[in-house]
Design a protein around this motif. Structure first.
Motif, PDB file in Angstrom:
ATOM      1  N   ASP A 126       0.863  -1.178   0.000  1.00  0.00           N
ATOM      2  CA  ASP A 126       0.000   0.000   0.000  1.00  0.00           C
ATOM      3  C   ASP A 126       0.899   1.228   0.000  1.00  0.00           C
ATOM      4  O   ASP A 126       1.471   1.588   1.023  1.00  0.00           O
ATOM      5  CB  ASP A 126      -0.907  -0.023   1.236  1.00  0.00           C
ATOM      6  CG  ASP A 126      -1.999   1.019   1.163  1.00  0.00           C
ATOM      7  OD1 ASP A 126      -2.422   1.370   0.045  1.00  0.00           O
ATOM      8  OD2 ASP A 126      -2.424   1.497   2.229  1.00  0.00           O
ATOM      9  N   VAL A 128       1.024   4.800   0.032  1.00  0.00           N
ATOM     10  CA  VAL A 128       0.016   5.814   0.365  1.00  0.00           C
ATOM     11  C   VAL A 128       0.241   7.140  -0.352  1.00  0.00           C
ATOM     12  O   VAL A 128      -0.695   7.929  -0.489  1.00  0.00           O
ATOM     13  CB  VAL A 128      -0.044   6.042   1.891  1.00  0.00           C
ATOM     14  CG1 VAL A 128      -0.490   4.772   2.593  1.00  0.00           C
ATOM     15  CG2 VAL A 128       1.307   6.514   2.444  1.00  0.00           C
ATOM     16  N   TRP A 129       1.461   7.414  -0.814  1.00  0.00           N
ATOM     17  CA  TRP A 129       1.720   8.687  -1.495  1.00  0.00           C
ATOM     18  C   TRP A 129       1.427   8.612  -2.995  1.00  0.00           C
ATOM     19  O   TRP A 129       1.519   9.601  -3.696  1.00  0.00           O
ATOM     20  CB  TRP A 129       3.158   9.144  -1.263  1.00  0.00           C
ATOM     21  CG  TRP A 129       4.197   8.132  -1.632  1.00  0.00           C
ATOM     22  CD1 TRP A 129       4.810   7.968  -2.844  1.00  0.00           C
ATOM     23  CD2 TRP A 129       4.743   7.140  -0.766  1.00  0.00           C
ATOM     24  NE1 TRP A 129       5.700   6.938  -2.792  1.00  0.00           N
ATOM     25  CE2 TRP A 129       5.687   6.406  -1.533  1.00  0.00           C
ATOM     26  CE3 TRP A 129       4.540   6.789   0.571  1.00  0.00           C
ATOM     27  CZ2 TRP A 129       6.422   5.337  -1.000  1.00  0.00           C
ATOM     28  CZ3 TRP A 129       5.266   5.732   1.094  1.00  0.00           C
ATOM     29  CH2 TRP A 129       6.195   5.026   0.324  1.00  0.00           C
ATOM     30  N   TRP A 130       1.073   7.437  -3.504  1.00  0.00           N
ATOM     31  CA  TRP A 130       0.661   7.296  -4.904  1.00  0.00           C
ATOM     32  C   TRP A 130      -0.822   7.645  -5.027  1.00  0.00           C
ATOM     33  O   TRP A 130      -1.563   7.585  -4.037  1.00  0.00           O
ATOM     34  CB  TRP A 130       0.904   5.875  -5.390  1.00  0.00           C
ATOM     35  CG  TRP A 130       2.339   5.591  -5.753  1.00  0.00           C
ATOM     36  CD1 TRP A 130       3.429   6.357  -5.453  1.00  0.00           C
ATOM     37  CD2 TRP A 130       2.830   4.447  -6.474  1.00  0.00           C
ATOM     38  NE1 TRP A 130       4.569   5.768  -5.939  1.00  0.00           N
ATOM     39  CE2 TRP A 130       4.233   4.601  -6.571  1.00  0.00           C
ATOM     40  CE3 TRP A 130       2.228   3.326  -7.030  1.00  0.00           C
ATOM     41  CZ2 TRP A 130       5.040   3.660  -7.220  1.00  0.00           C
ATOM     42  CZ3 TRP A 130       3.019   2.388  -7.684  1.00  0.00           C
ATOM     43  CH2 TRP A 130       4.420   2.556  -7.777  1.00  0.00           C
ATOM     44  N   PRO A 131      -1.283   8.013  -6.225  1.00  0.00           N
ATOM     45  CA  PRO A 131      -2.717   8.298  -6.406  1.00  0.00           C
ATOM     46  C   PRO A 131      -3.575   7.120  -5.959  1.00  0.00           C
ATOM     47  O   PRO A 131      -3.161   5.958  -6.072  1.00  0.00           O
ATOM     48  CB  PRO A 131      -2.838   8.536  -7.915  1.00  0.00           C
ATOM     49  CG  PRO A 131      -1.472   8.959  -8.347  1.00  0.00           C
ATOM     50  CD  PRO A 131      -0.511   8.230  -7.463  1.00  0.00           C
ATOM     51  N   GLU A 132      -4.752   7.422  -5.484  1.00  0.00           N
ATOM     52  CA  GLU A 132      -5.634   6.410  -4.908  1.00  0.00           C
ATOM     53  C   GLU A 132      -5.816   5.208  -5.823  1.00  0.00           C
ATOM     54  O   GLU A 132      -5.798   4.050  -5.372  1.00  0.00           O
ATOM     55  CB  GLU A 132      -7.004   7.044  -4.603  1.00  0.00           C
ATOM     56  CG  GLU A 132      -8.004   6.098  -3.971  1.00  0.00           C
ATOM     57  CD  GLU A 132      -7.619   5.675  -2.562  1.00  0.00           C
ATOM     58  OE1 GLU A 132      -7.944   4.535  -2.184  1.00  0.00           O
ATOM     59  OE2 GLU A 132      -6.993   6.479  -1.846  1.00  0.00           O
ATOM     60  N   GLU A 133      -5.961   5.447  -7.128  1.00  0.00           N
ATOM     61  CA  GLU A 133      -6.237   4.341  -8.043  1.00  0.00           C
ATOM     62  C   GLU A 133      -5.019   3.460  -8.301  1.00  0.00           C
ATOM     63  O   GLU A 133      -5.140   2.373  -8.867  1.00  0.00           O
ATOM     64  CB  GLU A 133      -6.775   4.878  -9.381  1.00  0.00           C
ATOM     65  CG  GLU A 133      -5.806   5.738 -10.174  1.00  0.00           C
ATOM     66  CD  GLU A 133      -5.848   7.215  -9.788  1.00  0.00           C
ATOM     67  OE1 GLU A 133      -5.426   8.041 -10.619  1.00  0.00           O
ATOM     68  OE2 GLU A 133      -6.295   7.526  -8.667  1.00  0.00           O
ATOM     69  N   HIS A 134      -3.831   3.910  -7.867  1.00  0.00           N
ATOM     70  CA  HIS A 134      -2.614   3.128  -8.116  1.00  0.00           C
ATOM     71  C   HIS A 134      -1.912   2.670  -6.839  1.00  0.00           C
ATOM     72  O   HIS A 134      -0.932   1.938  -6.909  1.00  0.00           O
ATOM     73  CB  HIS A 134      -1.621   3.949  -8.944  1.00  0.00           C
ATOM     74  CG  HIS A 134      -2.128   4.358 -10.291  1.00  0.00           C
ATOM     75  ND1 HIS A 134      -2.586   3.461 -11.219  1.00  0.00           N
ATOM     76  CD2 HIS A 134      -2.248   5.586 -10.857  1.00  0.00           C
ATOM     77  CE1 HIS A 134      -2.966   4.096 -12.313  1.00  0.00           C
ATOM     78  NE2 HIS A 134      -2.789   5.384 -12.118  1.00  0.00           N
ATOM     79  N   ARG A 135      -2.394   3.102  -5.692  1.00  0.00           N
ATOM     80  CA  ARG A 135      -1.611   2.931  -4.470  1.00  0.00           C
ATOM     81  C   ARG A 135      -1.449   1.473  -4.044  1.00  0.00           C
ATOM     82  O   ARG A 135      -0.501   1.137  -3.347  1.00  0.00           O
ATOM     83  CB  ARG A 135      -2.205   3.750  -3.319  1.00  0.00           C
ATOM     84  CG  ARG A 135      -3.614   3.368  -2.931  1.00  0.00           C
ATOM     85  CD  ARG A 135      -4.191   4.335  -1.893  1.00  0.00           C
ATOM     86  NE  ARG A 135      -3.531   4.187  -0.607  1.00  0.00           N
ATOM     87  CZ  ARG A 135      -3.822   4.949   0.455  1.00  0.00           C
ATOM     88  NH1 ARG A 135      -4.727   5.908   0.370  1.00  0.00           N
ATOM     89  NH2 ARG A 135      -3.205   4.748   1.598  1.00  0.00           N
ATOM     90  N   ARG A 136      -2.374   0.601  -4.454  1.00  0.00           N
ATOM     91  CA  ARG A 136      -2.237  -0.832  -4.148  1.00  0.00           C
ATOM     92  C   ARG A 136      -1.412  -1.446  -5.273  1.00  0.00           C
ATOM     93  O   ARG A 136      -1.922  -1.763  -6.354  1.00  0.00           O
ATOM     94  CB  ARG A 136      -3.603  -1.477  -4.051  1.00  0.00           C
ATOM     95  CG  ARG A 136      -3.587  -2.885  -3.486  1.00  0.00           C
ATOM     96  CD  ARG A 136      -3.263  -2.895  -2.023  1.00  0.00           C
ATOM     97  NE  ARG A 136      -3.385  -4.236  -1.455  1.00  0.00           N
ATOM     98  CZ  ARG A 136      -2.909  -4.580  -0.274  1.00  0.00           C
ATOM     99  NH1 ARG A 136      -2.262  -3.687   0.452  1.00  0.00           N
ATOM    100  NH2 ARG A 136      -3.052  -5.798   0.183  1.00  0.00           N
TER     101      ARG A 136
END
Length: 211
Positions: A126, A128-136
């Protein structure tokens, strides 16, 4: 049939090629030359190594819960954005020797390579500093990210090193390092002549007749 081990080997080879190319750019240079800023934003060779050491520890260790046992002064992901204040990971202090910074980088390789070897490519982190759609993100995706990041900065190092002493190329003995200096000088002059000619052509008024 391509196995996961095959995929890992390919990905790691591309990563290692960039690692080696980056470190080679420091060979034969003085302490001043590996540290001095050569772009308006301060890009310097040892700083690129220092930055990538932290990036490897972050993406191929920390985000997968695999922590590096050795304390590294500039690697403080627990501080969040404050850890990158004043670009602290992009330049080496006077107390941080070339041997120390490159040594941390090499040890970060070992830590990262162990992550690659021990975790399945579908292992998820996870970020967390990546965009929501890519964070996983899976290990496979993180590896691709690290390859792109390392090759990008190795390219920066290419330009910085060439501006210091003219040394160029991906590794010793490639087509860039084997070139005749007089040929490269004439090649440079030809490009300059063509660029000036193209610029002058654009300044000339169009000869087309108005409709």
């Amino acid at each position: 049939m391509i196995t996961e081990a095959d995929l890992k080997a390919d990905l790691r080879r591309y990563l290692q090629d960039a690692r080696d190319a980056l470190l080679w750019k420091l060979d034969g240079l003085s302490e001043y030359d590996v540290r001095r800023p050569l772009t308006p934003t301060g890009t310097n060779l040892l700083g690129l190594v220092k930055h990538l050491a932290g990036v490897e520890l972050l993406y191929l260790g920390f985000v997968f819960g695999r922590h590096f046992d050795e304390p590294v002064p500039w690697f403080r992901p627990d501080l969040g954005p404050a850890a990158f204040a004043r670009n602290a990971d992009m330049w080496a202090t006077a107390e941080e020797s070339r041997e120390y910074v490159t040594g941390v980088y090499r040890r970060a390789w070992g830590h990262a390579d162990a992550t690659i070897a021990e975790l399945p490519l579908e292992s998820a982190a996870d970020i967390v500093w990546w965009p929501e759609e890519h964070r996983r993100a899976t290990l496979h995706r993180v590896l691709v990210h690290m390859i792109a990041e390392t090759h990008r900065h190795a390219g920066h190092a290419d330009i910085v090193r060439e501006s210091i002493d003219g040394a160029a190329g991906y590794r010793v003995g490639d087509v860039m390092t084997a070139g005749d200096p007089s040929w490269w000088e004439s090649y440079h002059e030809e490009l300059e002549r063509v660029a000036r000619g193209a610029a002058n052509d654009l300044k000339r008024p169009s000869r087309r007749s108005p409709r």
